[in-house]
Design an enzyme around this catalytic site. Structure first.
Site, mmCIF file in Angstrom:
data_model
loop_
_atom_site.group_PDB
_atom_site.id
_atom_site.type_symbol
_atom_site.label_atom_id
_atom_site.label_comp_id
_atom_site.label_asym_id
_atom_site.label_seq_id
_atom_site.Cartn_x
_atom_site.Cartn_y
_atom_site.Cartn_z
ATOM 1 N N LEU A 160 0.846 -1.174 -0.137
ATOM 2 C CA LEU A 160 -0.220 -0.052 -0.016
ATOM 3 C C LEU A 160 0.844 1.241 -0.077
ATOM 4 O O LEU A 160 1.844 1.289 0.542
ATOM 5 C CB LEU A 160 -0.875 -0.078 1.193
ATOM 6 N N ASP A 161 0.495 2.232 -0.486
ATOM 7 C CA ASP A 161 1.153 3.447 -0.703
ATOM 8 C C ASP A 161 1.668 3.832 0.578
ATOM 9 O O ASP A 161 0.707 3.758 1.518
ATOM 10 C CB ASP A 161 0.545 4.595 -1.413
ATOM 11 N N ARG A 162 2.667 4.918 0.913
ATOM 12 C CA ARG A 162 2.895 5.380 2.478
ATOM 13 C C ARG A 162 1.573 5.924 2.967
ATOM 14 O O ARG A 162 1.496 5.677 4.045
ATOM 15 C CB ARG A 162 3.866 6.301 2.185
ATOM 16 N N ARG B 235 -4.996 5.516 -7.942
ATOM 17 C CA ARG B 235 -4.680 7.259 -8.161
ATOM 18 C C ARG B 235 -4.401 7.442 -9.541
ATOM 19 O O ARG B 235 -4.976 8.384 -10.112
ATOM 20 C CB ARG B 235 -3.384 7.550 -7.400
#
Length: 313
Positions: A138-140, A239
């Site tokens: 998962l992105d930061r 995104r």
């Protein structure tokens, strides 16, 4: 086994070395930064620095070497909600602001650091220096359900499921604009953005990527709450896909713009389903919408009362 990790950054202002380190490496307190400097674990422009009060000029490169005992001390303090655990796998509710695994040149603690601090046996799980028991990312600044392997067999079994697309991945996000149609599929290949190395983009002859969305609530012409299911798991997939069709994720400064409502991208991994390596049983795990996103939703519902009761036809 590697016993140290490096954090590198470039000074963005003229200031004391210890202050710059404590700001750029948020897992360290200022006193911890001072201790590392005094012990010779910091280099400034390639040379060892041992004075915490040393003034660093703007655009100077700094490297901090963190012994694992320092990393473990900081990692052990990170709150982490455990959704499920057995002898092979952990499922956690990842908070915002933490990397899944370390990225060279990017400061900050990672999920790998936290897991190794809490589960010393996880140190034996290593792919290179960074990934260990990570099976997906998962992105930061994305929150939500994350699976983490505690054993080699679990890592291999879970990775096989991800490669075969046998997992179930559902997200909730808040986006900009009035979303039309209220449900749709984005089936567009992704690859590096030729104009910006930090970004991904819809490109010809990229990696296939499939996202399916549905509007849960629409807030006037300005924002919408979406449910998104992905069949693939490409970097920044949701995104990029939503930005490509004109509805960037709220607060996403890389693919959209900053938001007055939230200080990160409003994206949450709400549900993850897979077969448990221990038994082969299929299980689905849920994480509730985090407080910061729920606060935005409540605010938007108040501001757009007539338009927040569901998808608008």
């Amino acid at each position: 086994m590697t016993t140290e990790a490096a954090r590198r950054f470039t000074a963005t202002r003229r200031d004391r070395l210890d202050r710059l380190i404590a700001e750029a490496v948020p897992e360290l307190s200022r006193s911890q930064a001072q201790r590392l400097i005094e012990r010779g674990h910091v280099q400034v422009a390639g040379a060892q620095a041992t004075r915490a009060a040393l003034l660093i000029e703007i655009d100077t490169d700094v490297e901090v070497t963190l012994p694992h005992n320092e990393i473990d001390e900081a990692a052990a303090m990170v709150p982490m909600e455990i959704i499920y655990e057995d002898e092979h796998v952990l499922v956690v509710n990842k908070p915002a602001g933490i990397l899944v695994h370390a990225v060279p040149g990017v400061p900050g603690l990672s999920i790998v650091d936290v897991m190794r601090a809490r589960y010393p046996e996880a140190r034996d799980l290593r792919e290179g220096d960074y990934r260990a028991g990570v099976v997906h990312r998962l992105d930061r600044d994305t929150t939500g359900v994350l699976a983490y392997a505690k054993t080699d067999i679990a890592r291999d079994t879970l990775k096989d499921q991800w490669r075969a697309r046998e997992t179930e991945k559902h997200y909730v996000t808040i986006v900009e604009g009035r979303v039309e149609p209220i449900a749709g599929i984005v089936d567009a290949e992704l690859g590096p953005d030729p104009n910006d190395g930090r970004r991904r983009a819809v490109v010809e002859e990229g990696e296939n990527a499939y996202s399916e969305y549905r509007v849960r609530e629409q807030y006037g012409n300005d924002h919408a709450l979406l449910d998104v299911e992905i069949r693939t798991g490409r970097t920044h997939q949701i995104r990029v896909h939503l930005e490509a069709i004109g509805y960037p994720v709220m607060g996403d400064s890389l693919y959209g713009k900053r938001s007055e409502y939230i200080g990160r991208q409003a994206l949450h991994a709400a549900k993850l389903g897979f077969r448990l390596p221990s038994t082969g049983e299929y299980r689905a795990f849920d994480a509730p919408i985090p407080t910061d996103m729920q606060r935005v939703i409540d605010t938007l519902r108040t501001q757009y009362t007539d338009d927040s009761k569901g998808p608008q036809q």
